[in-house]
Enzyme design. Structure first.
Site, PDB file in Angstrom:
ATOM      1  N   LYS A 189      25.799  74.195  87.788  1.00 59.09           N
ATOM      2  CA  LYS A 189      25.810  72.999  86.950  1.00 59.09           C
ATOM      3  C   LYS A 189      27.154  72.273  86.973  1.00 59.09           C
ATOM      4  CE  LYS A 189      22.163  74.481  83.794  1.00 59.09           C
ATOM      5  NZ  LYS A 189      21.767  75.661  84.579  1.00 59.09           N
ATOM      6  N   GLU A 223      30.400  70.895  76.979  1.00 56.33           N
ATOM      7  CA  GLU A 223      29.864  69.544  77.025  1.00 56.33           C
ATOM      8  C   GLU A 223      29.821  68.982  75.611  1.00 56.33           C
ATOM      9  OE1 GLU A 223      26.744  68.815  80.713  1.00 56.33           O
ATOM     10  OE2 GLU A 223      25.956  69.231  78.721  1.00 56.33           O
ATOM     11  N   HIS A 251      15.982  75.906  72.971  1.00 52.94           N
ATOM     12  CA  HIS A 251      16.335  75.213  74.209  1.00 52.94           C
ATOM     13  C   HIS A 251      15.312  75.432  75.323  1.00 52.94           C
ATOM     14  CE1 HIS A 251      20.179  74.335  72.373  1.00 52.94           C
ATOM     15  NE2 HIS A 251      20.384  75.620  72.175  1.00 52.94           N
ATOM     16  N   ARG A 267      13.700  73.531  92.240  1.00 53.03           N
ATOM     17  CA  ARG A 267      12.441  74.283  92.347  1.00 53.03           C
ATOM     18  C   ARG A 267      11.316  73.442  91.766  1.00 53.03           C
ATOM     19  NH1 ARG A 267      11.849  75.442  86.946  1.00 53.03           N
ATOM     20  NH2 ARG A 267      13.757  75.959  85.804  1.00 53.03           N
TER      21      ARG A 267
END
Length: 501
Positions: free
Chosen positions: A116, A201, A236, A293
């Protein structure tokens, strides 16, 4: 086109991939753990081979075992499904080195986008807006982390550099909880992905989670197949997805699609992938990550585009160009997916295990159920709690919601606790029906069925007896030789070619 493909997965995705393979005239090969010996995906396959052990680490995460089976059965290719080894660049490379086609992105694609931190840098390079954040190398310097968190402004999000599904993720609203959150996220990330790296973040309150389905081939072509709204989540993890998103106007949809394609082109992306964005309350979108994917929620896109994404994956992996151009693709109507899981919404969505005594899924027409279990299946502690996915289509969003309500009311699972009543409550909630969604929706509205409102198993048993009786003629089952082992095939084969869809 391939002659034989091994499916390196289990449950509903293994059943779903096998169905498309068989429709294309390709033999589908299953692998199974000891706990999955009598599972539906084994019965669906043309061949099945055991992977000794029960846990994921002993079986479905053992790339060496899977490649050995592929060699022994002379499979041309391996389809990884989602989860397990699907985003493992080392496994994709090992397949390539063994002369077996990996049905998915290249190892280079997976490495570039699976991390990421690297993916965010690539997105910035491609001109795609990203969420403000900060990453570090080596052991965490907590003084520096605190400084950067203050710069971003609380709340902040601690996020794993590898993997997904909400693992290795923590929301921090005050500085006092920062160190504990970083340490907890690192432990979980290391345990889940063998990679303990995390980064910071800025956390956006009440954002929407909107993703773009992309597809590339090995001839330089890249397209997007529009968006999926994935804002309804618990811990999440997505539980309901739909397309089109109620939040997007044509201009935003166009810009998001173009941004996703531009990012994919910068790395010569091949096969299926998803570029994930968050949308703030002002309608501004930011890049989150790329999933290299096929996604759990891919049937939503299939319903609104009328395209079989697994079939396209196979075509691209075999070297063919994409069967469509961007101008050939349209969204038609509205589609929604609900994930049916063995879990208890009344008690924090804790998993439920046991034997499924009765399983009746509505199916046909504009209602589709992708199922990984049947009556008699055992739900174990070893794997994810998802049993099936219920997908519906409607010409309008209102029609789609009515159809989903109807289908959920007719979905029967006995023997384990499920989230079916919870899903019914959710899709009938006024704010949900109005399309006012965000990732904190469930916490804000405290949606959960009352224990008093849940129909007791005894009532369902009486209602299901007629169905059970009609199936009794096929309950003797049968047995099939599967590789090095013999497995019980069950009534779905003895009953005349039953297929889960």
């Amino acid at each position: 086109m391939f002659r034989k493909v091994l499916i390196a997965n289990r449950g509903e995705i293994a059943v779903r991939v096998a169905r498309t393979l068989q429709q294309l005239g390709i033999r589908a090969v299953a692998v199974f753990s000891d706990a999955d010996k009598g599972s539906v995906h084994v019965a669906q396959a043309d061949e099945a081979y055991p992977l000794e052990g029960n846990t994921s680490a002993e079986t479905y995460l053992r790339g060496d075992k899977i490649i050995d089976v592929a060699r022994r059965c002379h499979a041309d290719a391996i389809h990884p499904g989602y989860g397990f080894l699907s985003e493992n660049a080392t496994f994709a490379q090992a397949c390539k080195d063994a002369g077996i086609v990996f049905i998915g992105p290249t190892p280079e694609n997976i490495r570039a986008m699976g991390d990421k931190i690297v993916a965010k840098r690539m997105a910035e390079k491609a001109g795609v807006p990203v969420v403000p954040g900060w990453s570090w190398e080596g052991p965490p310097n907590y003084a520096r982390i605190r400084e950067q968190a203050r710069r971003l402004g609380y709340p902040v999000l601690i996020k794993a550099a590898a993997g997904g599904g909400g693992k290795g993720m923590r929301v921090v609203r005050e500085e006092s909880g920062l160190t504990e959150a970083v340490e907890g996220a690192q432990r979980e990330a290391a345990s889940s992905f063998a990679d303990g790296r995390v980064f910071l973040e800025k956390y956006l309150d009440r954002p929407r989670h909107v993703e773009i389905q992309i597809f590339g081939d090995h001839h330089g072509n890249v397209v997007h197949l529009f968006e999926r709204e994935c804002s309804i989540q618990r811990r999440h993890q997505k539980i309901v997805e739909e397309s089109p998103s109620p939040a997007l106007n044509p201009e935003t949809r166009k810009h998001m699609g173009e941004a996703a394609v531009q990012l994919a082109k910068t790395i010569s992306y091949a096969n299926a992938g998803t570029v994930e964005f968050i949308l703030d309350q002002n309608g501004t979108f930011y890049f989150l990550e790329v999933n290299t994917r096929l996604q759990v929620e891919h049937p939503v896109t299939e319903m609104v585009t009328r395209r079989d994404l697994v079939a396209v994956q196979i075509q691209v992996a075999s070297g063919e160009p994409l069967p469509f151009r961007q101008e050939d693709l349209f969204q038609v109507g509205h589609a929604m997916e609900c994930r049916v899981c063995a879990e208890d919404p009344c008690h924090g969505f804790v998993p439920s295990v046991g034997t499924i005594e009765q399983f009746v899924a509505p199916n046909g027409g504009d209602v589709r159920a992708d199922c990984g279990v049947a009556a008699g299946s055992k739900v174990s502690v070893y794997y994810d709690s998802m049993l099936a996915k219920l997908i519906v289509w409607g010409s309008t969003r209102e029609e789609m919601l009515r159809r989903m309500t109807w289908a959920l009311e007719r979905f029967v699972v006995l023997g384990v606790t499920t989230n079916l009543e919870f899903l019914q409550s959710l899709v009938q909630h006024p704010e949900f029906r109005a399309g006012r969604l965000h990732t904190g929706f469930l916490e804000e509205h405290a949606i959960a069925p009352s224990v008093d409102d849940i129909v007791p198993d005894e009532a369902w048993i009486i209602a299901a007896m007629a169905v059970r009786g009609s199936q009794s003629s096929s309950n003797e089952g049968s047995r099939r030789k599967s590789g090095d082992d013999t497995v019980n095939v069950g009534p779905w084969v003895a009953g005349g070619g039953w297929r889960a869809t």
